[in-house]
Design an enzyme around this catalytic site. Structure first.
Site, PDB file in Angstrom:
ATOM      1  N   ASP A  68     -16.995 -29.508 -43.492  1.00  0.00           N
ATOM      2  CA  ASP A  68     -17.641 -30.452 -44.390  1.00  0.00           C
ATOM      3  C   ASP A  68     -16.930 -31.793 -44.263  1.00  0.00           C
ATOM      4  OD1 ASP A  68     -19.275 -31.208 -46.721  1.00  0.00           O
ATOM      5  OD2 ASP A  68     -19.209 -29.075 -47.217  1.00  0.00           O
ATOM      6  N   ASP A  89     -21.722 -34.606 -46.251  1.00  0.00           N
ATOM      7  CA  ASP A  89     -22.090 -34.587 -47.670  1.00  0.00           C
ATOM      8  C   ASP A  89     -22.887 -35.839 -48.054  1.00  0.00           C
ATOM      9  OD1 ASP A  89     -21.455 -33.108 -50.244  1.00  0.00           O
ATOM     10  OD2 ASP A  89     -20.753 -35.112 -50.783  1.00  0.00           O
ATOM     11  N   GLU A  95     -26.557 -33.540 -45.270  1.00  0.00           N
ATOM     12  CA  GLU A  95     -27.132 -33.147 -46.564  1.00  0.00           C
ATOM     13  C   GLU A  95     -28.074 -34.261 -46.995  1.00  0.00           C
ATOM     14  OE1 GLU A  95     -26.169 -31.916 -51.143  1.00  0.00           O
ATOM     15  OE2 GLU A  95     -24.926 -33.375 -50.140  1.00  0.00           O
ATOM     16  N   HIS A 133     -24.066 -23.673 -52.208  1.00  0.00           N
ATOM     17  CA  HIS A 133     -23.145 -23.623 -53.338  1.00  0.00           C
ATOM     18  C   HIS A 133     -23.581 -24.514 -54.502  1.00  0.00           C
ATOM     19  CE1 HIS A 133     -22.293 -27.209 -51.137  1.00  0.00           C
ATOM     20  NE2 HIS A 133     -21.520 -27.639 -52.105  1.00  0.00           N
ATOM     21  N   ASP A 134     -24.714 -25.193 -54.364  1.00  0.00           N
ATOM     22  CA  ASP A 134     -25.202 -26.075 -55.430  1.00  0.00           C
ATOM     23  C   ASP A 134     -26.422 -25.511 -56.148  1.00  0.00           C
ATOM     24  OD1 ASP A 134     -23.276 -28.022 -54.856  1.00  0.00           O
ATOM     25  OD2 ASP A 134     -24.561 -29.000 -53.372  1.00  0.00           O
TER      26      ASP A 134
HETATM   27  C1  NOJ Z   1     -23.082 -32.386 -52.532  1.00  0.00           C
HETATM   28  C2  NOJ Z   1     -22.210 -31.183 -52.552  1.00  0.00           C
HETATM   29  O1  NOJ Z   1     -22.884 -30.117 -51.952  1.00  0.00           O
HETATM   30  C3  NOJ Z   1     -21.854 -30.934 -53.990  1.00  0.00           C
HETATM   31  O2  NOJ Z   1     -21.208 -29.698 -54.167  1.00  0.00           O
HETATM   32  C4  NOJ Z   1     -21.002 -32.079 -54.463  1.00  0.00           C
HETATM   33  O3  NOJ Z   1     -20.734 -31.915 -55.834  1.00  0.00           O
HETATM   34  C5  NOJ Z   1     -21.700 -33.415 -54.253  1.00  0.00           C
HETATM   35  N1  NOJ Z   1     -22.325 -33.520 -52.966  1.00  0.00           N
HETATM   36  C6  NOJ Z   1     -20.726 -34.556 -54.362  1.00  0.00           C
HETATM   37  O4  NOJ Z   1     -19.860 -34.550 -53.269  1.00  0.00           O
END
Ligand code: NOJ
Length: 545
Positions: free
Chosen positions: A108, A210, A276, A337-338
């Site tokens: 990441d 990210d 992302e 994970h989100d």
């Molecule tokens: C996306 C990430 O997947 C998430 O976990 C994070 O909180 C935010 N970006 C901020 O970096």
């Protein structure tokens, strides 16, 4: 599209598995997972035989030194490992051990913001005149003292915090301890590109970047317009949810930077850039680059948000396929994970099995989220145990902790994850839903994932073939062919809670080689065959549809 499957890149042919290091395996007995824990389970991921899961690449969520205000997405040093997770020598060992097994390593990279403890930000906030002041986004208050614009943080509240010592606001669209970098500054840009080289030189195979679409903001930082479709029940502090993302993301200039990033990847050979990315299709597709010179895999999250209907899933796939230029390679994500766990989001275990078949039979690179192969469901997190800033600020219903509970390896006290109490509670079903148990059970979710992965690996139609949707009369069924010039598979997915009789016109026979129920392999007559509730099958075709 090329028909030469031998020309496929590793990131086209392979399947990516996301590891959330905090929750994978704790070897130091502090309740938090670590890099040595990942090494310990590489054979589980791929030991070269179908006894293992069979993934081709791992993506590790951040392991950098961090105050952990956003669990590692607040980076205090881009070129080191947090002692909680290990050290650089352990990281090097992880890369070597993964490569020995043919597993690629993707890490990441968090380019939009650092931790407020990063030396760059400490320098930047030290004075208005510091040479690194401009590495972050500082603005004067409005005449009435309020923040420079109306932007909100994704974690609630305004996106600006006033620094009393220097009298200016800094921008942060996540927690206030994640100040945003100013990519319009050439020195910052060069420093960030060097952090990529640092890891590429250590032999990694790619980056997941990210919130890459956020790194460039509107030059004038204009107010975002209100979102007329905003949910009226948003928590009062969800300012961001009430606005359209017009000026804070996907600005034209971001593509110049991504081309530079790709240039750095290219310095090291066939390294992969995954982004992302959110936003509507026309904005999203631009991240492949007009000349195929940006990201190889801008993450495609669309299926995650579709309702559980075959028509909706098909429409999402077809629209995405239609939007892609010829050179672009699709990809699909169903969990991370989100987001809430796939099995919880789609309504249950049967649906999760069908979703697995969908993900692993579409055209394009699939990314799996650790634990989804066991059918893990959302963890139950008592309010006092909430760790995630999103859950703390926007309410328990929004906490991402539910999807970050420890990996369930066996039925011992903490599921084999640790010998001490883990940082998040282990899910209550660990005694019956764990790797050890599922490896023994030939019909378990893990067995289904293994079978799907290993079948996909040896079936050119699946890893490299074309995609062609098929119209059927059966309601709520998604049917498509995957084919090369030599091999053809028909995928039939019944999204309904009832059995469905399916007719495929113009095709006589085929052989079911895999059912989501893992209990039938048989020849079928395609003019009429039956799928059970939520059953999906892969059928090797004999004739022509
Ligand atoms: C996306 C990430 O997947 C998430 O976990 C994070 O909180 C935010 N970006 C901020 O970096």
């Amino acid at each position: 599209m090329t028909n030469d499957l031998s020309a496929l890149h590793w990131w086209q042919r392979g399947v990516v598995y996301q590891i959330y290091p905090r929750s994978f395996q704790d070897t130091t007995q502090n309740g938090v997972g670590d890099l040595a824990g990942i090494i310990a389970h590489l054979d589980y991921l791929n030991d070269g035989t179908s006894a293992s899961l069979g993934v081709d690449a791992i993506w590790l969520s951040p392991f950098y030194p961090s105050p952990m205000k956003d669990f590692g997405y607040d980076v205090a040093d881009y070129c080191d490992v947090d002692p909680l997770f290990g050290d650089l020598a352990t990281f090097d060992r992880l890369v070597a051990e993964a490569h020995r097994r043919g597993i690629k390593v993707i890490i990441d990279w968090v380019p939009n913001h650092t931790s407020d403890q990063h030396p760059w930000f400490i320098a930047s906030r030290s004075s208005r005149d510091h040479s690194q002041r401009d590495w972050y986004i500082w603005r004067d208050p409005q005449p009435d003292g309020s923040p420079p614009n109306n932007w909100g943080s994704f974690f609630g509240g305004p996106a600006w915090t006033l620094d009393p010592a220097t009298g200016q606001y800094y921008l942060h669209q996540f927690v206030k301890e994640q100040p945003e970098l100013n990519w319009r500054n050439p020195a910052l840009r060069a420093a960030m590109l060097d952090t990529l080289r640092f890891w590429l030189k250590r032999g990694i195979d790619g980056f997941r970047m990210d919130v890459i679409g956020l790194i460039i903001k509107d030059q004038d930082l204009r107010d975002n317009p209100p979102n007329p479709e905003a949910d009226p029940n948003l928590p009062p502090n969800d300012l961001q949810g009430r606005l359209l993302h017009v000026y804070n993301m996907d600005q034209d200039e971001v593509h110049d930077i991504i081309r530079e990033i790709r240039g750095v990847l290219n310095e090291f050979g066939d390294r992969c850039g995954i982004g992302e990315l959110w936003g509507p299709l026309p904005r999203w597709v631009r991240y492949y680059g007009e000349q195929s010179d940006e990201l190889q895999l801008p993450f495609n999250f669309r299926l995650m948000y579709e309702p559980w209907r075959a028509e909706a899933m098909r429409q999402s796939v077809d629209e995405m396929e239609a939007a892609l230029p010829d050179f672009a390679w699709p990809n699909y994500v169903l969990g991370n994970h989100d987001q809430p766990r796939l099995a919880s989001r789609f309504g249950g275990q049967a649906q999760a099995r069908l979703a697995a078949m969908l993900l692993l039979t579409l055209r394009g690179t699939p990314t799996l989220y650790c634990g989804d192969e066991l059918g893990l469901e959302n963890g139950i997190i008592p309010p006092e145990k909430i760790q995630d800033p999103q859950g703390k600020n926007l309410g328990a219903a929004r906490t991402r902790d539910v999807t970050r509970t420890p990996m369930q390896w066996d039925d011992s006290r903490y599921a084999g994850f640790s010998m001490v109490e883990p940082w998040l509670p282990v899910s209550t079903d660990f005694a019956t839903r764990n790797v050890a148990q599922q490896l023994q059970d030939p019909t378990s979710p893990l067995s289904l994932y293994r079978r799907l992965l290993w079948y996909r690996h040896q079936q050119p139609a699946l890893y490299g073939g074309r995609y062609r949707p098929i119209d059927v009369e059966a309601d709520n069924c998604f049917v498509y062919v995957r084919e090369t010039d030599d091999a053809r598979c028909l995928i039939v997915l019944n999204f309904a809670a009832e059995a469905r009789q399916v007719t495929i016109h113009g095709e006589d026979n085929g052989t079911i080689v895999l059912s989501t129920h893992l209990d039938r392999e048989e020849r079928v007559t395609l003019t009429s065959f039956t799928l059970r509730p939520y059953e999906g099958v892969i059928i090797e075709l004999e004739g022509r549809v």
